[in-house]
Design an enzyme around this catalytic site. Structure first.
Site, PDB file in Angstrom:
ATOM      1  N   MET A   1      -4.526   3.369  -2.550  1.00 60.12           N
ATOM      2  CA  MET A   1      -5.978   3.077  -2.226  1.00 60.12           C
ATOM      3  C   MET A   1      -6.774   4.446  -1.989  1.00 60.12           C
ATOM      4  SD  MET A   1      -5.589   0.551   0.933  1.00 60.12           S
ATOM      5  CE  MET A   1      -4.118   0.232   1.653  1.00 60.12           C
TER       6      MET A   1
ATOM      7  N   GLY B   1       0.807  -1.107  -0.045  1.00 61.70           N
ATOM      8  CA  GLY B   1       0.008  -0.057  -0.032  1.00 61.70           C
ATOM      9  C   GLY B   1       1.053   1.107   0.116  1.00 61.70           C
TER      10      GLY B   1
ATOM     11  N   VAL C   1       6.466   9.099   2.803  1.00 59.39           N
ATOM     12  CA  VAL C   1       7.779   8.704   2.832  1.00 59.39           C
ATOM     13  C   VAL C   1       7.980   7.218   3.559  1.00 59.39           C
ATOM     14  CG1 VAL C   1       8.558   9.636   4.910  1.00 59.39           C
ATOM     15  CG2 VAL C   1      10.313   9.334   3.186  1.00 59.39           C
ATOM     16  N   ASP C   2       7.138   7.054   4.281  1.00 57.70           N
ATOM     17  CA  ASP C   2       7.440   5.475   5.004  1.00 57.70           C
ATOM     18  C   ASP C   2       7.082   4.507   4.157  1.00 57.70           C
ATOM     19  OD1 ASP C   2       7.997   6.810   7.456  1.00 57.70           O
ATOM     20  OD2 ASP C   2       5.868   6.917   8.213  1.00 57.70           O
ATOM     21  N   SER C   3       5.839   4.571   3.220  1.00 53.22           N
ATOM     22  CA  SER C   3       5.430   3.255   2.484  1.00 53.22           C
ATOM     23  C   SER C   3       6.490   3.287   1.436  1.00 53.22           C
ATOM     24  CB  SER C   3       3.912   3.620   2.022  1.00 53.22           C
ATOM     25  OG  SER C   3       3.670   4.727   1.406  1.00 53.22           O
TER      26      SER C   3
ATOM     27  N   CYS D   1      -7.980   8.478   9.347  1.00 54.36           N
ATOM     28  CA  CYS D   1      -7.446   7.669   8.376  1.00 54.36           C
ATOM     29  C   CYS D   1      -8.443   8.014   6.860  1.00 54.36           C
ATOM     30  CB  CYS D   1      -7.878   6.220   9.005  1.00 54.36           C
ATOM     31  SG  CYS D   1      -7.235   5.021   7.924  1.00 54.36           S
TER      32      CYS D   1
ATOM     33  N   CYS E   1      -9.680   0.799  10.581  1.00 49.57           N
ATOM     34  CA  CYS E   1      -9.681   1.177   9.185  1.00 49.57           C
ATOM     35  C   CYS E   1      -8.307   0.161   8.890  1.00 49.57           C
ATOM     36  CB  CYS E   1      -8.940   2.565   8.947  1.00 49.57           C
ATOM     37  SG  CYS E   1      -8.558   3.018   7.505  1.00 49.57           S
TER      38      CYS E   1
ATOM     39  N   GLY F   1       3.830   0.731   5.240  1.00 49.41           N
ATOM     40  CA  GLY F   1       4.718   1.613   5.919  1.00 49.41           C
ATOM     41  C   GLY F   1       4.566   1.709   7.352  1.00 49.41           C
TER      42      GLY F   1
ATOM     43  N   SER G   1       0.874   5.368   0.047  1.00 49.71           N
ATOM     44  CA  SER G   1      -0.061   6.261   0.344  1.00 49.71           C
ATOM     45  C   SER G   1       0.601   7.462  -0.277  1.00 49.71           C
ATOM     46  CB  SER G   1       0.228   6.328   1.907  1.00 49.71           C
ATOM     47  OG  SER G   1       1.146   6.810   2.359  1.00 49.71           O
ATOM     48  N   GLY G   2       1.726   7.585  -0.899  1.00 50.29           N
ATOM     49  CA  GLY G   2       2.544   8.991  -1.315  1.00 50.29           C
ATOM     50  C   GLY G   2       3.374   9.573  -0.148  1.00 50.29           C
TER      51      GLY G   2
END
Length: 351
Positions: free
Chosen positions: A33, A7, A12-14, A194, A98, A122, A9-10
């Site tokens: 998503m 996933g 930095v972590d993911s 979320c 979520c 992430g 998300s845009g």
């Protein structure tokens, strides 16, 4: 080659999590998503920018990415519960639901349909295998650990999930993103609801629920003002009460749904804000066996130190936690999460 759907998300972590999976030799597919559609254009939903950031990162990393819409599932499984809890005078945590209903259920089902063996996110959390199944473990970065938000994951969900950031601290994640020249290397972390984003909360809730003003009173019944609707307040809240005067600040201590009154007290350490016990229902223990009665530590909110306590089963659906020291502003509707040292055992909804 093992296929993993991550996933993205845009954020930095993911993005860094996707890079690390690729480095580890997985076949990585990204999914952005889209889970909220009601008011995408009102300036608070950053979905367009976030999806563009996710696509730009996937391009840099050389992985495929698709946009998948789970808005229907989100509305049915998460948002309707969120509203019903507020109507009942409680303060829900939508991030918890979520994760268990969308990120590790609808998303996991979609990933398996693509032939993936795992999903990844992430999140700052790790997992390990024990005698009683796979269990979530706190992240190496104590400051970012997100096991609290993931306590409802079951065996199936945990065993099909990978958490590449479990052993990494946040500053290291930023460094990796900068080194890779990722377009979102310095993007700030999101802190909103979320998938709904950061927005004026009162205004947002008013779109979906009727508001009913009422009296703001002390425990002895003295009227101090008017509240704007019980759903807008949470136990321990200090800001936005509009009570002037001398002395210590005022805090929300309780809600009386029958009389539509908001009970407020003066002073951070007022006895009504401190409780030694709590009851929790809607229990969710991720392992194959539920923890035995005994001594553990627990969190009644995300940003707090663990508190030592004793776990007692009142019945199969209800537990009581008895804390060694009184806990501040225990809030019905929020989650209590139980730990055995570094292991996250699960928890329930504070009733």
């Amino acid at each position: 080659m093992t296929k993993v759907v991550i996933g993205m998300s845009g954020g930095v972590d993911s993005s860094v999590a996707a890079y690390l999976l690729k480095q580890q030799g997985y076949e990585v597919i990204g999914i952005f998503m889209q889970n909220w559609e009601d008011d995408d254009n009102d300036g608070y939903c950053t979905i367009k920018q976030d999806s563009m950031d996710a696509i730009a990162v996937a391009d840099v990393l050389g992985i495929d990415i698709e946009i998948v819409n789970f808005a229907k599932e989100y509305k049915e499984r998460v948002f309707s519960y969120f509203l019903s809890e507020y109507q009942a005078g409680r303060t829900p945590n939508p991030d918890v639901l979520c994760n268990s209903e969308i990120k590790f259920k609808a998303f996991l089902e979609h990933a398996i349909s693509l032939g993936a063996e795992f999903v990844a996110t992430g999140h700052y959390v790790a997992k390990c295998t024990t005698d009683f199944g796979e269990v979530l473990v706190r992240a190496a970065d104590n400051n970012k650990d997100q096991s609290y938000f993931l306590y409802r994951l079951n065996q199936h969900q945990i065993s099909h999930s990978l958490f590449p950031l479990g052993q990494i601290i946040k500053p290291e994640v930023r460094k990796i993103a900068e080194k890779l020249n990722l377009p979102n290397a310095n993007k700030k972390d999101s802190t909103g609801i979320c998938f709904i984003g950061e927005r004026p909360f009162r205004e947002f809730l008013q779109k979906y629920m009727p508001t009913k003003t009422g009296k703001m009173v002390t425990p002895s019944g003295k009227i101090l003002g008017e509240h704007q609707g019980l759903m807008f307040y949470t136990i321990g809240q200090r800001k936005g009460l509009g009570i002037g005067g001398d002395g210590e600040p005022w805090f929300v201590a309780a809600k009386n749904l029958a009389t539509n009154e908001l009970i407020v007290v003066q002073g951070h350490q007022h006895p009504l804000l401190l409780k030694r016990t709590l009851r929790a229902e809607q229990l969710s223990f991720g392992q194959t066996t539920t923890p035995k009665e005994g001594r553990y530590s627990a969190k009644t909110r995300y940003r707090m130190q663990d508190a030592n306590c004793e776990l007692i089963y009142l019945n199969e659906q209800t537990i009581e936690l008895r804390f060694d020291e009184a806990q501040w502003a225990i809030t019905p509707g929020q989650s209590v999460v139980i730990y055995d040292q570094e292991l996250c055992l699960g928890g329930g909804i504070i009733s």
